[in-house]
Design an enzyme around this catalytic site. Structure first.
Site, PDB file in Angstrom:
ATOM      1  N   ARG A  84      98.292 -18.527  11.449  1.00 21.32           N
ATOM      2  CA  ARG A  84      97.269 -18.930  12.412  1.00 21.32           C
ATOM      3  C   ARG A  84      97.895 -19.232  13.773  1.00 21.32           C
ATOM      4  O   ARG A  84      98.903 -19.942  13.865  1.00 21.32           O
ATOM      5  CB  ARG A  84      96.510 -20.160  11.928  1.00 21.32           C
ATOM      6  CG  ARG A  84      95.464 -20.605  12.968  1.00 21.32           C
ATOM      7  CD  ARG A  84      94.547 -21.677  12.466  1.00 21.32           C
ATOM      8  NE  ARG A  84      93.559 -22.025  13.478  1.00 21.32           N
ATOM      9  CZ  ARG A  84      92.594 -22.920  13.340  1.00 21.32           C
ATOM     10  NH1 ARG A  84      92.477 -23.567  12.189  1.00 21.32           N
ATOM     11  NH2 ARG A  84      91.753 -23.174  14.319  1.00 21.32           N
TER      12      ARG A  84
ATOM     13  N   ARG B  87      89.603 -17.365  12.358  1.00 21.81           N
ATOM     14  CA  ARG B  87      90.944 -17.828  12.028  1.00 21.81           C
ATOM     15  C   ARG B  87      91.325 -17.410  10.609  1.00 21.81           C
ATOM     16  O   ARG B  87      90.471 -17.362   9.720  1.00 21.81           O
ATOM     17  CB  ARG B  87      91.093 -19.346  12.156  1.00 21.81           C
ATOM     18  CG  ARG B  87      89.987 -20.159  11.543  1.00 21.81           C
ATOM     19  CD  ARG B  87      89.290 -20.964  12.621  1.00 21.81           C
ATOM     20  NE  ARG B  87      88.368 -21.962  12.137  1.00 21.81           N
ATOM     21  CZ  ARG B  87      87.106 -22.023  12.570  1.00 21.81           C
ATOM     22  NH1 ARG B  87      86.641 -21.110  13.403  1.00 21.81           N
ATOM     23  NH2 ARG B  87      86.315 -22.983  12.170  1.00 21.81           N
TER      24      ARG B  87
ATOM     25  N   ASP C 246      91.998 -22.310   8.054  1.00 23.76           N
ATOM     26  CA  ASP C 246      91.614 -23.548   8.737  1.00 23.76           C
ATOM     27  C   ASP C 246      91.675 -24.681   7.711  1.00 23.76           C
ATOM     28  O   ASP C 246      91.024 -24.603   6.664  1.00 23.76           O
ATOM     29  CB  ASP C 246      90.201 -23.414   9.320  1.00 23.76           C
ATOM     30  CG  ASP C 246      89.816 -24.598  10.183  1.00 23.76           C
ATOM     31  OD1 ASP C 246      90.713 -25.173  10.828  1.00 23.76           O
ATOM     32  OD2 ASP C 246      88.624 -24.964  10.215  1.00 23.76           O
TER      33      ASP C 246
ATOM     34  N   ASP D 285      91.281 -28.852   7.234  1.00 21.79           N
ATOM     35  CA  ASP D 285      90.812 -30.100   7.843  1.00 21.79           C
ATOM     36  C   ASP D 285      90.816 -31.235   6.823  1.00 21.79           C
ATOM     37  O   ASP D 285      90.430 -31.042   5.665  1.00 21.79           O
ATOM     38  CB  ASP D 285      89.382 -29.941   8.379  1.00 21.79           C
ATOM     39  CG  ASP D 285      89.318 -29.061   9.617  1.00 21.79           C
ATOM     40  OD1 ASP D 285      90.106 -29.296  10.546  1.00 21.79           O
ATOM     41  OD2 ASP D 285      88.476 -28.139   9.637  1.00 21.79           O
TER      42      ASP D 285
ATOM     43  N   GLY E 274     117.482 -42.402 -11.946  1.00 19.27           N
ATOM     44  CA  GLY E 274     116.121 -42.113 -11.493  1.00 19.27           C
ATOM     45  C   GLY E 274     115.129 -41.922 -12.619  1.00 19.27           C
ATOM     46  O   GLY E 274     114.026 -41.421 -12.391  1.00 19.27           O
TER      47      GLY E 274
END
Length: 375
Positions: A84, A95, A98, A100, A191
């Protein structure tokens, strides 16, 4: 290690192979951000706010240890990785991908670069419909309304068409269903507790953690090992038996398997190092009497780290009573474990060298380790 938070992400594409673009983005989010819990259906939706090819849209819920600002940065980087190029002109445009952030837990953020909840989400059916698929009762922390209510009230008249192909969730590739009980073992500072916590959280496992911090003889042992060795090992013998027998006998119908940060045989490994030979022989007799009926793990994972890394980890976690542990003692423990594991014919054992890995801070290392465990 910070507690993961749920993030709700909207994904869209209207260029090229749109379905593949969504899958590539999901794979990148899995690799770089966190554990994906659920992915909605894909919807074919008309371009919103401009003339262009129809979009494929979806939403997902993930758990991440990143703060919202860092999450945004990673998502923007993923968009770039997938090709993009953001235009500086105002308005909507086509695009390739995308991404969000719609919600971030129930937080409200309003800065120049980031607004959460997404300020336009309640106006967009291509966000609300897939979001409704996976979290219809999620309440908008500003508007105070559930997603289902926002969808019903949305004035967007766009017609959404479900796509009858499902995106794959890469977080589901790790299959632990064939195991009832997994033990994660390792030297001091390897760990094992961090990994056990992460696996229990990500894969819906019942968590068993050793209660070493409650042992009053442990600090005394590090100061005067000869004086307190037998007392310490006997107290661990009793406590580990009580804990593991209780935890293994309590069935949890809502968990898929059990994962523990210790195996009871560590008592034999440590006592062989800390006790004189005559005391060890007595201890070993008691051990086999006590543990003869305790279930063995279906999978035994030994996390190997070299002594230099172990000392760095011990120093980092800052337990006062561990500060004077010598390299020779850690070397003996590593050798003791490896010698013990060579003799085991009934255990399903995986020895994994993580000396050059940091699976707590580096998600790629964590996924690499999961791959080794699942092989």
């Amino acid at each position: 290690m910070s507690q993961p938070k749920k993030a709700y992400i909207s994904l869209g594409s209207n260029q090229g192979d749109k379905f593949k673009n969504l899958q590539n983005a999901i794979d990148c989010i899995h690799e770089q951000v966190g554990n994906i819990k659920i992915i909605s259906k894909v919807y074919k939706t008309p371009a919103f706010g401009f003339e262009g090819e129809a979009f494929y849209n979806t939403c997902l819920i993930l758990e991440t240890e990143f703060k919202a600002s860092k999450l945004l940065k990673i998502l923007l980087d993923i968009e770039k990785q997938l090709g993009r190029v953001r235009s500086k002109k105002e308005g909507y445009e086509s695009r390739i991908i995308d991404l969000d952030i719609i919600f971030y837990a129930d937080e409200v953020i309003d800065t120049k670069s980031l607004q959460i909840p997404h300020p336009e989400m309640h106006k967009r059916k291509f966000v609300l419909q897939p979001l409704h698929n996976i979290t219809s009762q999620m309440k908008h922390p500003v508007l105070g309304k559930e997603v289902s209510v926002l969808l019903e009230a949305c004035e967007d008249t766009s017609v959404l068409e479900p796509v009858n192909i499902w995106l794959k969730n890469p977080s589901k590739q790790y299959d632990f269903s064939k195991y009832n009980f997994i033990a994660i073992e390792g030297n001091i500072g390897a760990g094992k507790t961090s990994l056990t916590n992460k696996m229990a959280h990500d894969f819906n496992a019942k968590l068993i953690l050793e209660r070493f911090a409650d042992n009053p003889f442990l600090p005394k042992f590090y100061k005067e090992p000869k004086r307190y060795a037998f007392t310490l090992e006997m107290s661990f013998l009793a406590d580990r038996y009580q804990q593991i027998s209780d935890d293994l006998s309590q069935l949890d119908l809502f968990k898929d398997f059990i994962v523990s940060d210790y195996d009871v045989f560590k008592s034999l490994i440590f006592s062989k190092i800390t006790l004189p030979e005559d005391e060890f022989k007595l201890y070993r007799k008691l051990f086999y009497q006590v543990y003869k009926d305790i279930a063995k793990p279906d999978l035994y994972v030994y996390l190997y780290q070299n002594t230099e890394r172990l000392q760095a980890n011990i120093k980092k976690r800052g337990r006062n009573y561990e500060k004077d542990i010598e390299n020779d003692y850690l070397d003996k423990i590593n050798s003791g474990y490896l010698e013990f594991l060579k003799e085991q014919t009934e255990l399903n054992i995986k020895i994994i060298d993580i000396s050059n890995k940091d699976f707590v801070k580096n998600r790629a290392d964590y996924l690499w380790l999961l791959d080794r465990i699942c092989e």
